[in-house]
Write an enzyme that holds these catalytic residues in place. Structure first.
Site, PDB file in Angstrom:
ATOM      1  N   SER A   2      38.779  41.536  45.838  1.00  0.00           N
ATOM      2  CA  SER A   2      40.050  42.255  45.776  1.00  0.00           C
ATOM      3  C   SER A   2      39.895  43.684  46.267  1.00  0.00           C
ATOM      4  O   SER A   2      40.706  44.175  47.064  1.00  0.00           O
ATOM      5  CB  SER A   2      40.585  42.253  44.334  1.00  0.00           C
ATOM      6  OG  SER A   2      40.867  40.947  43.889  1.00  0.00           O
ATOM      7  N   HIS A  62      44.703  48.139  42.643  1.00  0.00           N
ATOM      8  CA  HIS A  62      44.248  46.848  42.125  1.00  0.00           C
ATOM      9  C   HIS A  62      45.065  46.419  40.912  1.00  0.00           C
ATOM     10  O   HIS A  62      45.352  45.229  40.721  1.00  0.00           O
ATOM     11  CB  HIS A  62      42.762  46.942  41.758  1.00  0.00           C
ATOM     12  CG  HIS A  62      42.169  45.684  41.241  1.00  0.00           C
ATOM     13  ND1 HIS A  62      41.948  45.463  39.899  1.00  0.00           N
ATOM     14  CD2 HIS A  62      41.747  44.561  41.885  1.00  0.00           C
ATOM     15  CE1 HIS A  62      41.407  44.259  39.736  1.00  0.00           C
ATOM     16  NE2 HIS A  62      41.266  43.694  40.922  1.00  0.00           N
ATOM     17  N   ARG A  78      41.703  51.579  42.210  1.00  0.00           N
ATOM     18  CA  ARG A  78      41.810  50.848  40.951  1.00  0.00           C
ATOM     19  C   ARG A  78      43.266  50.777  40.497  1.00  0.00           C
ATOM     20  O   ARG A  78      43.694  49.762  39.930  1.00  0.00           O
ATOM     21  CB  ARG A  78      40.925  51.481  39.873  1.00  0.00           C
ATOM     22  CG  ARG A  78      40.807  50.606  38.629  1.00  0.00           C
ATOM     23  CD  ARG A  78      39.596  50.938  37.802  1.00  0.00           C
ATOM     24  NE  ARG A  78      38.359  50.443  38.382  1.00  0.00           N
ATOM     25  CZ  ARG A  78      37.920  49.185  38.251  1.00  0.00           C
ATOM     26  NH1 ARG A  78      38.635  48.288  37.610  1.00  0.00           N
ATOM     27  NH2 ARG A  78      36.768  48.830  38.771  1.00  0.00           N
TER      28      ARG A  78
END
Length: 229
Positions: free
Chosen positions: A27, A53, A50
């Site tokens: 990812s 994500h 992050r």
């Protein structure tokens, strides 16, 4: 998308196993590839990727603001085992103690505080007619100096943190300012930028507890020297 044999798609994973860490790594690789060039420093990008994500939203990278001392301050605080204050129990539950222990092995869940559901806080809020998040911050006042503060839910909590810094000299080591919503949100974030506190802010109305947690996890990664891994 469907399989030619009509079986549920989970059979693809059965036949070509991928662990959780492998999925996360793929990812992040996909995010890096799709994002292409960016103007953030490597530590800043670690936070941005992050958050991307967490949300699958690439605009996260455009909304972040960092104080010049944010990463140094967070690293020093984490190494020292600084207490962590959260404005929601969702944040408190979502923080990975294992990640914290990568920086300081003495961390435990008891180092993470949230008072918003405390009975005395609820009683004060009801009596005065102000949000519980305000009185939760006041209850935590004595431990806020030198702490890491995560705000993903309550802009009023951020307003009170700002006031404590401006009027009473309370200096958290780092404020992750990511409250979400429509009332007091913009002004609370804008005021934080003027307090002189180390901060990471998600500008605009967007935010949320998962994003505040993701930001702290990214700061742990940066502090551990694992940026880009």
């Amino acid at each position: 998308m469907k399989r030619a044999d009509g079986k549920p798609l989970i059979h693809d994973l059965y036949e070509h196993p991928l662990s959780g860490p492998e999925i996360e790594a793929r990812s992040f690789a996909a995010i890096d590839t799709e994002m292409g060039n960016y103007s953030l420093s490597q530590p800043q990008w670690e936070v941005a990727r992050r958050l991307i994500h967490t949300t699958a939203d690439f605009t996260m990278a455009e909304l972040l603001s960092f104080s010049v001392d944010a990463f140094d301050a967070s690293r020093e605080a984490l190494l020292a085992g600084a207490k962590i204050y959260a404005d929601s129990n969702m944040i408190r539950s979502g923080i990975s103690v294992a990640r914290l222990r990568q920086i300081n092995p003495d961390y435990s869940h008891e180092d993470i505080f949230c008072h918003v559901a405390d009975e005395d806080v609820a009683a004060q809020a009801k009596e005065v007619g102000l949000p519980r998040s305000l009185f939760a911050v006041r209850k935590a006042k004595e431990m806020l100096h030198g702490s890491i503060v995560l705000l993903g839910n309550a802009p009023v909590a951020l307003l009170e943190i700002n006031r404590l810094a401006m009027e009473e000299g309370i200096r958290p080591a780092l404020v992750i300012g990511m409250p979400v919503g429509f009332i007091h949100v913009l002004e609370s974030k804008e005021e934080l930028l003027r307090t002189g506190l180390p901060y990471v802010v998600l500008n605009g109305r967007r935010g949320g507890s998962p994003l505040a947690v993701a930001c702290l996890h990214a700061m742990c990664t940066v502090a551990s020297g694992q940026v880009g891994v």
